[in-house]
Write an enzyme that holds these catalytic residues in place. Structure first.
Site, mmCIF file in Angstrom:
data_model
loop_
_atom_site.group_PDB
_atom_site.id
_atom_site.type_symbol
_atom_site.label_atom_id
_atom_site.label_comp_id
_atom_site.label_asym_id
_atom_site.label_seq_id
_atom_site.Cartn_x
_atom_site.Cartn_y
_atom_site.Cartn_z
ATOM 1 N N GLU A 39 0.828 -1.214 0.000
ATOM 2 C CA GLU A 39 0.000 0.000 0.000
ATOM 3 C C GLU A 39 0.861 1.263 0.000
ATOM 4 O O GLU A 39 0.415 2.314 -0.432
ATOM 5 C CB GLU A 39 -0.933 0.027 1.224
ATOM 6 C CG GLU A 39 -2.175 -0.810 1.031
ATOM 7 C CD GLU A 39 -3.267 -0.556 2.060
ATOM 8 O OE1 GLU A 39 -3.046 0.206 3.022
ATOM 9 O OE2 GLU A 39 -4.350 -1.140 1.903
ATOM 10 N N HIS A 73 9.068 -26.854 -1.609
ATOM 11 C CA HIS A 73 8.445 -27.983 -2.293
ATOM 12 C C HIS A 73 7.275 -27.519 -3.159
ATOM 13 O O HIS A 73 6.462 -28.322 -3.592
ATOM 14 C CB HIS A 73 8.001 -29.033 -1.269
ATOM 15 C CG HIS A 73 9.166 -29.596 -0.502
ATOM 16 N ND1 HIS A 73 9.717 -30.830 -0.776
ATOM 17 C CD2 HIS A 73 9.910 -29.071 0.497
ATOM 18 C CE1 HIS A 73 10.748 -31.046 0.031
ATOM 19 N NE2 HIS A 73 10.885 -29.982 0.819
ATOM 20 N N LYS A 100 -14.145 -0.149 -3.717
ATOM 21 C CA LYS A 100 -15.231 0.245 -2.815
ATOM 22 C C LYS A 100 -16.326 0.977 -3.582
ATOM 23 O O LYS A 100 -17.523 0.727 -3.380
ATOM 24 C CB LYS A 100 -14.696 1.173 -1.716
ATOM 25 C CG LYS A 100 -13.765 0.511 -0.729
ATOM 26 C CD LYS A 100 -13.376 1.484 0.359
ATOM 27 C CE LYS A 100 -12.251 0.935 1.207
ATOM 28 N NZ LYS A 100 -11.664 1.932 2.102
HETATM 29 O O1 PA5 Z 1 -3.286 1.080 5.923
HETATM 30 C C1 PA5 Z 1 -4.444 1.490 5.824
HETATM 31 O O2 PA5 Z 1 -4.726 2.674 6.029
HETATM 32 C C2 PA5 Z 1 -5.583 0.558 5.477
HETATM 33 O O3 PA5 Z 1 -5.142 -0.727 5.250
HETATM 34 C C3 PA5 Z 1 -6.598 0.533 6.603
HETATM 35 O O4 PA5 Z 1 -5.973 0.118 7.768
HETATM 36 C C4 PA5 Z 1 -7.765 -0.392 6.303
HETATM 37 O O5 PA5 Z 1 -8.317 -0.054 5.066
HETATM 38 C C5 PA5 Z 1 -8.819 -0.287 7.381
HETATM 39 O O6 PA5 Z 1 -9.263 1.026 7.507
HETATM 40 P P1 PA5 Z 1 -10.069 1.500 8.782
HETATM 41 O O7 PA5 Z 1 -9.209 1.362 9.974
HETATM 42 O O8 PA5 Z 1 -10.415 2.932 8.495
HETATM 43 O O9 PA5 Z 1 -11.299 0.634 8.880
#
Ligand code: PA5
Length: 444
Positions: A299, A320, A435
């Protein structure tokens, strides 16, 4: 030194590989990359780069107050007394850190640490049968729960929390259910904050300036980890030690292992044209740490058409399955090896008179010794015959302190890597695309 360290001796030519990485002052491409990392270091610490309103994690380990930790431990003790199971609701950065640390530290074949509730996860996917199984399990056991969402609006945990809150209230009544819920969310905004205030739940705040994937050392990870029985003070202390080691008045290439790791990655990506970083291990307890790492790097770097694709493998199991490809397939990856130095226990392989299984060649040796030789043999095969660059990240032992070091090390190196690639390592705009489609299809 009994601390996390890097070993560059595989995958680069013989000699002092580290010196080759860090002391090339000849205007070569490596020196240019080194300069980019040095610039990223200043940008990160001066807070002058993109996403600089999300740098709260940088000095978090030294800033976590004793009082804050004690309050979470006290609440965790209360939860431990009243639950056999503890449900941790969250997705992405809101749950992976907890899972990574718990799985690294708890006994592997036991459901939980001694005297602590077993953690079950929810809201990290939308599996309907999984949820039904979980609800049936919770019919039979006493439980408490923690819902974690920084935005407070993420669909997966919100659905799970609605279902589980209903179950909890039916099982214990509204008042007792309230005592069994902790919500971890933004201090002011989001649906979860509204709900928690309305219902009077105990809450902990996800600081504004810390994004999900950098949040494991905030209440997001610390509270559930305390319930799971992890020594969260040692975890934070390990991270603080690493912070002190990495944040120095001037970037010290000889000691800054995060800068070295970031440079190694950039050499592979820019100079050698590698597209994939394979984080491998020879220790099953590293599995979820690799999953956490995958999210952190995926990310943070994967944007604007750039970024190493983070992937992982567990050896010797995957030797393996993926072993053939790694040895002889497309040369598109390099390996970073999470290497565990010392196990907690010992087993000696017994000698047998008849030796029918032919295994007397390892009799008298520890299993860990065999695993170590498997690691050495594999890394030799991959780096020498397979031409796969290899870097070892050596973890002295799986303790809360060393895991704290490892977490901070990866976070810091990730910030450096992102900035050195000219991307914002603290946003994730691409996550919104699925989303929006899902909401449209659901008629939101
Ligand atoms: O790193 C990030 O920001 C995302 O992976 C969030 O942690 C994830 O989308 C969950 O978001 P939230 O804590 O707002 O539910």
């Amino acid at each position: 030194m009994n601390s996390l360290r890097l070993d560059f001796t595989y995958g680069l030519e013989a000699g002092n590989a580290l010196r080759k990485l860090t002391e090339q002052q000849d205007g070569s491409a490596v020196a240019a990359l080194q300069e980019r990392i040095a610039k990223a270091y200043r940008t990160l610490l001066d807070g002058t780069g993109a996403g600089n309103d999300f740098l709260g994690w940088v000095r978090l380990p030294e800033q976590i107050s004793e009082a804050e930790t004690e309050a979470m431990i006290a609440k965790a003790e209360e939860f431990k007394k009243k639950s056999e199971l503890f449900v941790c609701i969250g997705i992405g950065g809101s749950y992976l850190g907890t899972r990574a640390v718990t799985e690294a530290l708890k006994p592997q074949l036991a459901a939980a640490m001694p005297g602590c509730p077993a953690i079950v996860y929810a809201g990290h996917q939308l599996g309907q049968d999984y949820m039904n199984e979980l609800l049936e399990l919770l019919d039979k056991h006493d439980y408490t729960l923690c819902v974690i969402s920084k935005s407070g609006t993420t669909t997966e945990p919100a659905i799970a929390f609605r279902l589980l809150r209903n179950h909890l209230e039916k099982k214990y009544g509204k008042e007792e259910a309230r005592q069994r819920i902790v919500a971890i969310t933004d201090r002011a905004k989001g649906a979860l904050r509204t709900l928690a205030t309305e219902e009077g739940y105990t809450t902990y705040v996800v600081p504004d300036n810390i994004g999900g994937r950098y949040s494991v050392l905030s209440p997001v990870g610390l509270f559930p980890l305390a319930v799971a029985g992890v020594d969260i003070k040692a975890l934070v202390a390990g991270a603080a030690q690493m912070q002190a080691r990495l944040i120095t008045p001037h970037l010290d290439w000889a000691s800054n292992i995060a800068a070295q790791y970031a440079l190694f990655r950039q050499i592979q990506y820019v100079e050698k044209g590698k597209k994939v970083e394979l984080l491998v291990n020879f220790e099953p307890r590293f599995y979820y740490l690799s999953e956490w790492w995958k999210q952190l790097y995926g990310e943070s770097e994967g944007k604007q058409g750039k970024g190493l694709f983070p992937s992982n493998a567990g050896f010797t199991t995957d030797l393996h399955s993926l072993g053939q490809y790694i040895q002889e397939g497309e040369r598109l990856f390099f390996e970073s090896v999470l290497s565990l130095e010392k196990q907690h226990t010992s087993i000696i392989i017994p000698q047998e008179k008849r030796n029918l299984d032919g295994m007397n060649f390892v009799a008298g040796k520890e299993m860990a010794y065999v695993n170590q030789k498997a690691e050495e043999g594999t890394l030799m095969a991959h780096s020498e015959q397979g031409n796969v660059p290899v870097l070892r990240i050596v973890v002295p032992q799986l303790t809360a302190l060393h895991i704290g070091e490892l977490i901070y090390f990866f976070e810091f190196a990730c910030g450096l890597s992102g900035y050195s690639m000219d991307v914002n390592p603290f946003d994730q705009p691409g996550v919104e695309a699925y989303k929006q489609n899902m909401f449209r299809l659901l008629g939101k």
